[in-house]
Design a protein around this motif. Structure first.
Motif, short mmCIF file in Angstrom:
data_model
loop_
_atom_site.label_atom_id
_atom_site.label_comp_id
_atom_site.label_asym_id
_atom_site.label_seq_id
_atom_site.Cartn_x
_atom_site.Cartn_y
_atom_site.Cartn_z
N TYR A 287 46.96 -21.87 -10.50
CA TYR A 287 47.11 -20.86 -9.46
C TYR A 287 46.67 -19.49 -9.97
O TYR A 287 45.92 -18.78 -9.29
CB TYR A 287 48.57 -20.80 -8.99
N LEU A 288 47.13 -19.10 -11.15
CA LEU A 288 46.77 -17.79 -11.69
C LEU A 288 45.26 -17.68 -11.86
O LEU A 288 44.66 -16.66 -11.51
CB LEU A 288 47.48 -17.55 -13.02
N GLY A 289 44.64 -18.72 -12.38
CA GLY A 289 43.19 -18.70 -12.56
C GLY A 289 42.45 -18.63 -11.25
O GLY A 289 41.44 -17.91 -11.12
N ALA A 290 42.93 -19.36 -10.23
CA ALA A 290 42.27 -19.36 -8.93
C ALA A 290 42.33 -17.99 -8.28
O ALA A 290 41.33 -17.49 -7.73
CB ALA A 290 42.92 -20.40 -8.02
N GLU A 291 43.50 -17.34 -8.34
CA GLU A 291 43.63 -16.03 -7.71
C GLU A 291 42.84 -14.96 -8.47
O GLU A 291 42.26 -14.06 -7.85
CB GLU A 291 45.11 -15.65 -7.61
N GLU A 292 42.81 -15.07 -9.79
CA GLU A 292 41.97 -14.14 -10.56
C GLU A 292 40.50 -14.31 -10.19
O GLU A 292 39.76 -13.34 -10.03
CB GLU A 292 42.19 -14.38 -12.05
N HIS A 293 40.07 -15.57 -10.07
CA HIS A 293 38.69 -15.86 -9.67
C HIS A 293 38.40 -15.29 -8.29
O HIS A 293 37.34 -14.68 -8.06
CB HIS A 293 38.45 -17.36 -9.68
N ASN A 294 39.31 -15.50 -7.34
CA ASN A 294 39.10 -15.00 -5.98
C ASN A 294 38.91 -13.48 -5.98
O ASN A 294 38.00 -12.94 -5.32
CB ASN A 294 40.28 -15.37 -5.09
N THR A 295 39.77 -12.78 -6.70
CA THR A 295 39.68 -11.32 -6.72
C THR A 295 38.39 -10.86 -7.38
O THR A 295 37.70 -9.96 -6.86
CB THR A 295 40.90 -10.72 -7.42
N ARG A 296 38.02 -11.45 -8.51
CA ARG A 296 36.77 -11.08 -9.16
C ARG A 296 35.58 -11.31 -8.24
O ARG A 296 34.68 -10.47 -8.14
CB ARG A 296 36.57 -11.89 -10.45
N THR A 297 35.58 -12.44 -7.55
CA THR A 297 34.47 -12.81 -6.68
C THR A 297 34.35 -11.85 -5.50
O THR A 297 33.26 -11.36 -5.17
CB THR A 297 34.64 -14.25 -6.16
N ILE A 298 35.48 -11.55 -4.85
CA ILE A 298 35.45 -10.68 -3.69
C ILE A 298 35.09 -9.25 -4.09
O ILE A 298 34.24 -8.61 -3.46
CB ILE A 298 36.80 -10.71 -2.96
N VAL A 299 35.73 -8.75 -5.14
CA VAL A 299 35.48 -7.37 -5.56
C VAL A 299 34.02 -7.18 -5.98
O VAL A 299 33.37 -6.18 -5.63
CB VAL A 299 36.43 -6.97 -6.71
N SER A 300 33.47 -8.16 -6.70
CA SER A 300 32.09 -8.06 -7.12
C SER A 300 31.14 -8.00 -5.93
O SER A 300 30.20 -7.20 -5.90
CB SER A 300 31.73 -9.25 -8.02
N ALA A 301 31.39 -8.84 -4.92
CA ALA A 301 30.51 -8.86 -3.73
C ALA A 301 30.65 -7.57 -2.92
O ALA A 301 29.66 -7.03 -2.43
CB ALA A 301 30.84 -10.08 -2.88
N LEU A 302 31.89 -7.10 -2.76
CA LEU A 302 32.09 -5.89 -1.97
C LEU A 302 31.55 -4.65 -2.67
O LEU A 302 31.14 -3.68 -2.02
CB LEU A 302 33.60 -5.70 -1.67
N ALA A 303 31.53 -4.69 -3.99
CA ALA A 303 30.99 -3.56 -4.75
C ALA A 303 29.47 -3.51 -4.67
O ALA A 303 28.86 -2.48 -4.95
CB ALA A 303 31.43 -3.65 -6.20
N GLY A 304 28.86 -4.63 -4.30
CA GLY A 304 27.41 -4.66 -4.11
C GLY A 304 26.64 -4.86 -5.39
O GLY A 304 25.43 -4.61 -5.43
#
Length: 304
Positions: A287-304
């Motif tokens: 769970y911890l790894g999945a949520e960390e991955h989700n945040t990294r993925t979303i933040v990276s895409a939104l940052a452009g």
């Protein structure tokens, strides 16, 4: 008779034949000295919570495997045999496991069931409570506390160990939440827009103050489909709001998302852990790894 009912009937017959020799001690649910507590957990997330809190004092049978959509799951005879021999069953709750009550009845299980959602403040979408409660780490702290109480009741002699494990897991959840909050502070509010496969991230969106623009599947369940009008409207909304990407999920096929992204002129970012965790060795195996991955993925895409 549908496939679920047929499977339950066959499993029930197998249980009568195969479990008639169970000892009176096991049938009464009393602890077997020195042996781990046998626990059945429904989803990968719930199973991970039980493993973290139970440690080596539990033996977890996880019903739904990684990458499997829990909304459409149909239990097997093996699931029922596992439930029949469990000392504790743990579910996510909020209607995610629509099949569980019937499966428990077919298995002849009469022991305790921990509904991990108890105490969580539920969000409601379209008149229905949202079952994806684990996408807010603060909700997981409530879920973990309920699981700890269930384990302690199942084996009081191990209660101190369960309490220590819960305290350590709470610390990890607080750290995850703080890191997520810090990550989204780097993204201007106007760019915190999210389009996903289906409406699975409501608690995450609320916790980290994102804007949920829409989903490829217009439902919290995965069985719904976009109409042609809804598809056109979603493409128009993506263009009008400046959404940067459509995020797909590991347990759902990406084809429709890819088609919408092509029409809207945005990229597809694969893949978030929405309804499930990932297999062993993947970033989302826990769970911890999945949520960390989700945040990294979303933040990276939104940052452009």
């Amino acid at each position: 008779m549908n496939r679920l009912a047929l499977g339950m009937a066959l499993a029930a017959l197998a249980l009568v034949a195969g479990c008639s020799g169970t000892s009176s001690t096991a049938a009464a649910g009393e602890p077997a000295a020195g042996k781990p507590v046998p626990v059945v957990a429904t989803t990968p997330q719930v199973a991970d919570f039980v493993r973290n809190i139970g440690g080596g004092d539990v033996e977890v049978t996880q019903i739904i495997k990684p990458g499997v959509d829990p909304h459409d799951y149909e239990p097997t005879p093996a699931d029922m045999r596992a439930i029949a021999s469990a000392r504790l069953v743990v579910e996510n709750g909020v209607g995610l496991e629509k099949w569980l009550d019937g499966t428990i009845a077919a298995a002849g299980y009469s022991g305790p069931v921990v509904d991990a959602s108890r105490g969580v403040t539920l969000r409601v979408e379209g008149g229905e409570p949202d079952p994806h409660i684990w996408h807010n780490p603060l909700n997981v702290k409530i879920m973990a506390a309920g699981i700890e109480r269930g384990l302690a009741a199942a084996d009081p002699s191990r209660a101190p160990a369960f309490a220590r494990n819960l305290a350590a897991y709470d610390t990890a959840l607080d750290r995850l939440d703080a890191e997520n909050v810090a990550a989204y502070r780097t993204i201007p509010p106007a760019r915190r827009k999210l389009v996903t496969n289906h409406d699975a991230f409501g608690y995450y969106v609320d916790r980290y103050r994102l804007e949920f623009v829409g989903s490829v599947i217009p439902s919290m369940d995965t069985s719904a489909e976009l109409s042609a009008r809804q598809l056109t409207d979603l493409v128009g909304t993506i263009r009008a709001t400046g959404v940067r990407a459509i995020f797909t999920e590991s347990s759902l096929p990406p084809k429709t998302a890819e088609a919408i992204a092509a029409r809207a002129g945005v990229e597809v970012v694969a893949s978030l852990y929405g309804d499930s965790l990932g297999p062993a060795g993947s970033p989302g195996a826990t769970y911890l790894g999945a949520e960390e991955h989700n945040t990294r993925t979303i933040v990276s895409a939104l940052a452009g």
